[in-house]
Design an enzyme around this catalytic site. Structure first.
Site, short mmCIF file in Angstrom:
data_model
loop_
_atom_site.label_atom_id
_atom_site.label_comp_id
_atom_site.label_asym_id
_atom_site.label_seq_id
_atom_site.Cartn_x
_atom_site.Cartn_y
_atom_site.Cartn_z
N THR A 7 0.83 -1.20 0.00
CA THR A 7 0.00 0.00 0.00
C THR A 7 0.88 1.27 0.00
OG1 THR A 7 -1.80 -1.13 1.15
CG2 THR A 7 -1.75 1.27 1.30
N MET A 53 2.75 -4.10 9.98
CA MET A 53 3.69 -3.22 9.30
C MET A 53 3.27 -1.76 9.39
SD MET A 53 5.92 -5.43 8.31
CE MET A 53 6.98 -4.59 7.14
N GLY A 54 1.99 -1.47 9.13
CA GLY A 54 1.51 -0.10 9.28
C GLY A 54 1.76 0.80 8.08
N PHE A 55 1.60 0.25 6.87
CA PHE A 55 1.74 1.06 5.65
C PHE A 55 3.10 1.76 5.58
CE2 PHE A 55 -3.14 1.99 5.04
CZ PHE A 55 -3.34 0.65 4.77
N ASN A 96 -7.39 0.48 0.01
CA ASN A 96 -7.20 -0.29 1.24
C ASN A 96 -7.81 0.49 2.40
OD1 ASN A 96 -6.36 -1.82 3.41
ND2 ASN A 96 -4.26 -2.09 2.68
N SER A 146 -7.10 -2.53 6.40
CA SER A 146 -5.94 -2.99 7.16
C SER A 146 -6.19 -2.81 8.65
CB SER A 146 -4.69 -2.20 6.77
OG SER A 146 -3.63 -2.47 7.68
N LYS A 204 -10.83 -3.09 -1.03
CA LYS A 204 -10.39 -4.31 -0.34
C LYS A 204 -11.01 -4.37 1.04
CE LYS A 204 -6.26 -7.08 0.54
NZ LYS A 204 -4.82 -7.21 0.24
N TYR A 253 -0.06 -14.30 -1.33
CA TYR A 253 0.96 -13.63 -0.52
C TYR A 253 1.64 -14.66 0.38
CZ TYR A 253 3.44 -10.37 2.51
OH TYR A 253 4.42 -9.72 3.20
N THR A 254 0.96 -15.02 1.47
CA THR A 254 1.58 -15.93 2.44
C THR A 254 1.87 -17.30 1.83
OG1 THR A 254 0.45 -14.76 4.23
CG2 THR A 254 1.34 -16.93 4.74
#
Length: 348
Positions: free
Chosen positions: A89, A116-118, A176, A179, A221, A322-323
């Site tokens: 993001t 993470m926090g963008f 987004n 989150s 999202k 992703y994961t």
């Protein structure tokens, strides 16, 4: 890349701090792409083309946002076999994200927790990186968010700033607002704030389309932590305001399935195998409400081809990894493409 080769690489990477391993992986991919050996290393992914919202995808498996936050590895991920790549993001202004450590592996459960926090260098830097990806010719999504210091009442301006900046380089733009790692962000998912935000974005989308002569679809999202009532409310908003596409889902705050792992108490969003079933349920619930009028990108816990097929059968048109990509490597792309091609062929 053979499973054995990726397993050897993973054994080294998993000895590192997760965030360091992530950076090393991106560096290695960029190096291999620059040396033009990436296609040889990764192997061939079968073709399974589909056209959605005017975008032509070589296959239905994409890279989810969060992997290439700065959009500096776009060409490499394209050559890895992904049918589309979503970067970000990205926020209007650079921000460091949350304090480290902020990324955790839950290996027995094949999961990750992140807070993470963008963290990113800002939308301007991201756009410049995209412009530099001259060897990428696929479908590119740009995932945008608001800065942490921006109050929710001003959030629309952050999203509009990013929308304008990303417009010239994006094939689609993902909003987004789900989150769990930006305080208060999920409050924007309530029906009224979501309607106001989407109305602002659609108005600017019309203006930009008129100015530039090109239409860039807007996706939103959503979180998996939603009730059936909330899904119905959001679906009405999305239909009323003319949303182009939906991405379901983001990470979850639930810890179901990972309670035995000492890391389960870490704050942040959980992704991976524990999210598989819930994300598919949410896709199905939205698909039931939207009745095919808004295409869905399914993401959340796709660890094998069976999971990808389940997302398509639930109502998704495309999927993202992703994961699962972290734990399985590039072979997962091929497996998912082949499984969907066999079980859910595109009607051409």
């Amino acid at each position: 890349m053979s499973p054995a080769l990726y397993s050897a690489a993973k054994s080294v990477l998993f000895q590192m701090n997760p965030e360091t391993a992530h950076k090393v992986t991106l560096w290695g991919l960029r190096l291999a792409e620059k040396m033009r050996v990436l296609p040889l290393v990764m192997g061939e992914v079968p073709s399974d083309p589909v056209e959605i919202l005017g975008m032509k995808f070589p296959n239905r498996v994409g890279l989810a946002a969060g992997m290439d936050k700065e959009a500096d590895t776009v060409s490499a991920f394209g050559q890895a076999g992904f049918g589309f790549v979503e970067v970000g993001t990205l926020t209007p202004r650079p921000q460091p994200g949350n304090e480290k450590p902020r990324l955790f592996r839950l290996i027995p459960q094949k999961a990750i927790i992140n807070r993470m926090g963008f963290n990113n260098e800002g939308i301007a830097a991201g756009v410049e990186n995209i412009r530099s990806a001259t060897r990428f010719h696929g479908v590119l999504g740009v995932n945008i968010g608001k800065n942490k210091i921006t109050p929710n009442e001003d959030a629309a301006q952050d999203y509009l700033t990013c929308l304008r900046a990303a417009w010239p380089v994006a094939d689609y733009i993902a909003i987004n607002f789900s989150s769990p790692n930006t305080p208060g962000l999920r409050d924007l998912q309530a029906a009224e704030p979501a309607a106001r935000l989407l109305a602002s974005l659609k108005s600017e989308q019309s203006n930009l389309a008129a100015e530039t002569g090109r239409h860039v679809p807007i996706f939103m999202k959503v979180a998996p932590d939603v009730t059936d009532e909330h899904i119905a409310e959001l679906s009405r908003v999305f239909l009323d305001e003319g949303l182009d596409g939906l991405i379901a889902t983001n990470t979850t705050l639930s810890r179901v399935g990972v309670e035995a792992n000492p890391r389960h108490e870490e704050a942040g969003g959980l992704s991976g195998a524990p999210l598989t079933e819930r994300s598919t349920e949410v896709i199905g619930a939205f698909a039931s409400e939207l009745k095919g009028r808004i295409p869905i990108i399914g993401v959340g816990g796709i660890m094998n081809g069976v999971d990808a097929v389940a997302k398509i059968k639930a109502g998704a048109s495309l999927v993202q990894l992703y994961t699962g990509f972290v734990y399985r490597g590039p072979d997962l792309i091929r497996e998912c493409v082949e499984a969907m091609k066999a079980e859910c062929p595109v009607h051409r």
